[in-house]
Design a protein around this motif. Sequence first.
Motif, short mmCIF file in Angstrom:
data_model
loop_
_atom_site.label_atom_id
_atom_site.label_comp_id
_atom_site.label_asym_id
_atom_site.label_seq_id
_atom_site.Cartn_x
_atom_site.Cartn_y
_atom_site.Cartn_z
N ALA A 94 0.83 -1.20 0.00
CA ALA A 94 0.00 0.00 0.00
C ALA A 94 0.87 1.25 0.00
O ALA A 94 1.93 1.29 0.64
CB ALA A 94 -0.92 0.00 1.21
N MET A 95 0.42 2.28 -0.71
CA MET A 95 1.15 3.54 -0.74
C MET A 95 0.92 4.35 0.52
O MET A 95 1.79 5.07 0.99
CB MET A 95 0.72 4.36 -1.96
N ARG A 96 -0.30 4.21 1.06
CA ARG A 96 -0.60 4.95 2.28
C ARG A 96 -1.83 4.34 2.95
O ARG A 96 -2.54 3.51 2.37
CB ARG A 96 -0.86 6.43 1.99
N LYS A 97 -2.07 4.77 4.17
CA LYS A 97 -3.25 4.33 4.91
C LYS A 97 -4.08 5.54 5.25
O LYS A 97 -3.58 6.49 5.86
CB LYS A 97 -2.83 3.59 6.19
N ASP A 98 -5.33 5.54 4.80
CA ASP A 98 -6.26 6.62 5.10
C ASP A 98 -7.24 6.12 6.15
O ASP A 98 -8.21 5.43 5.83
CB ASP A 98 -7.01 7.06 3.83
N GLY A 99 -6.98 6.45 7.41
CA GLY A 99 -7.79 5.90 8.49
C GLY A 99 -7.57 4.40 8.57
O GLY A 99 -6.44 3.95 8.74
N GLU A 100 -8.64 3.64 8.41
CA GLU A 100 -8.53 2.18 8.43
C GLU A 100 -8.35 1.60 7.03
O GLU A 100 -8.18 0.39 6.87
CB GLU A 100 -9.79 1.57 9.08
N ASN A 101 -8.41 2.45 6.00
CA ASN A 101 -8.40 1.97 4.62
C ASN A 101 -7.02 2.13 3.98
O ASN A 101 -6.34 3.13 4.18
CB ASN A 101 -9.43 2.73 3.79
N LEU A 102 -6.63 1.13 3.20
CA LEU A 102 -5.35 1.15 2.50
C LEU A 102 -5.55 1.60 1.06
O LEU A 102 -6.56 1.27 0.42
CB LEU A 102 -4.72 -0.24 2.53
N TYR A 103 -4.58 2.34 0.54
CA TYR A 103 -4.63 2.84 -0.83
C TYR A 103 -3.42 2.32 -1.60
O TYR A 103 -2.27 2.44 -1.15
CB TYR A 103 -4.63 4.37 -0.84
#
Length: 528
Positions: free
Chosen positions: A45-54
């Motif tokens: 993953a490039m980053r984590k937005d809250g609980e979600n992975l992007y």
Amino acid sequence: MNDHFIKDNDTLNNKEYSYKTVDPSKPDTIPKFVDEVPIPPKAMAMRKDGENLYYEIIMKQGKHYFHKLFPPTTIWGYDGIYPGPSFEVLRDQTIYVKWINSLPLKHLLPVDRTIHGAMDTPEVRSVVHLHGANVEPDSDGSPDAWYTRNYGLTGKKFNNKVYKYTNNQQGTTLWYHDHSLGSTRLNVYAGLAGFYFIRDFLEERLNLPKGEYEVPLMIQDKSFNKDGSLFYPDTPPFPVPVKPSIVPAFIGNTIVVNGKVWPHLKVEPRKYRFRILNASNTRGYTLSLSNGQEFIEIGTDGGLLNKPVNIKSMSLEPAERIDLIIDFSKNKGQSITLMNEDNNPNMRIIMEFRVVLPLKCKDISEVPKELYPETHLDEALASETRDLTLSASTDHYGRPMLLLNNRMWDDPVTEKPIQDSIEIWNIINLTAFPHPIHIHLVQFKILYRRPFNVQKYLNEGKLEYTGEAKEPFEYERGWKDTVKADPGMVTSLIMQFKDHHGDFVWHCHILEHEDHDMMRPLKVLKEE
């Protein structure tokens, strides 16, 4: 000479080979079990937005070594590698993936401009389908949601650049692959395929083999030109007025596992878990072990079985997956071949297991007597039973064309289940060969297969059974999203269209058939 090659007169399997004596177009010249099975890298993953992975995954051209004695081969891959990076996600953890098209503008392989989706569209298009996933229609990878490099042009169903996967389903083996209208067969064959694993906490509690003892195996057949480039036919084996032309099937002359031709895997004398996928265009496989040893099956397309099943062999049609344990604890020092049932001696061999590694530590993994609580759908609750045919036709160029329910892709949608409803589909195969039928969005159970009078149906449209219903094979009694519909048989399935409504598809997963109109829209209507 590229230093990747084995040098002249190196010894492989007690035979002397030279890169000069190996012709990739001639399987008999290719030494087997030379390369080790590679394990695809994990998608990061490039980053984590809250609980979600992007994530961002780039589709691009790359170079790949199918064999130590081959020159580098040009492929298309997710992140430029083949197979693509493997996703590992948790059940109910939402992830977002931006699939970026950076492919060349000209295709590697022969493009037929006369079939649906390819007549008046750009030569290279892509869209990604996460096969077996419970997803909203905008993230399902509709064949008409294609897009070109840098989103320069898009198909009529294109809505979003970033796909949302909620992973709201049982832990299982899924896979992702190209799904572009009219060019799926070419894009997948060029290398656009990868694994996607959903994990859940039940699986963790079961103490199955894991880590380095859990191995994904993507099996495909390929053919090569003399220079090591991928070969794909530009005409069928009969005269047609079109060139390049789609072919009714693709049958390769080598077997590739995780991107290597006839590889080997060194293992310890202990239990291993294998997540096996048939990612071939057309070819089915019937797998067994050369020493007659049994597999322990623990899962199908949709996840773990209720109980493990000991099997000597199993068949896998294109897109089907199977989850197996092989116990090598009594095979120390042995070499065991994973076999395929085939008349061609080369195609009878998939890969080799070498039980030559020392046991690192005591094997504490287990195969429990119960894997997953029994779940089923009640036939009495089915609100609709559909009789759906698989039939043979010809297009206006005289080429064979296979159809679902005697309709083409662009004909109006006829399968319109209500969201949350249970349906039974009777797949009536009027053709002379089997078809792997894949239904998007759902996992289903196979109820039975039953022989019928094909000629009477063709002449009168009447379904007359000629024998008793046969239960599904032991190895296919779990949840499935792809099923082998045998010729002269009615294959009966039960499924529930829950969670999502909107536009999906169902189709034959022989990619040459799918690209030539053996695909139909499926519209799940919102519950009122």
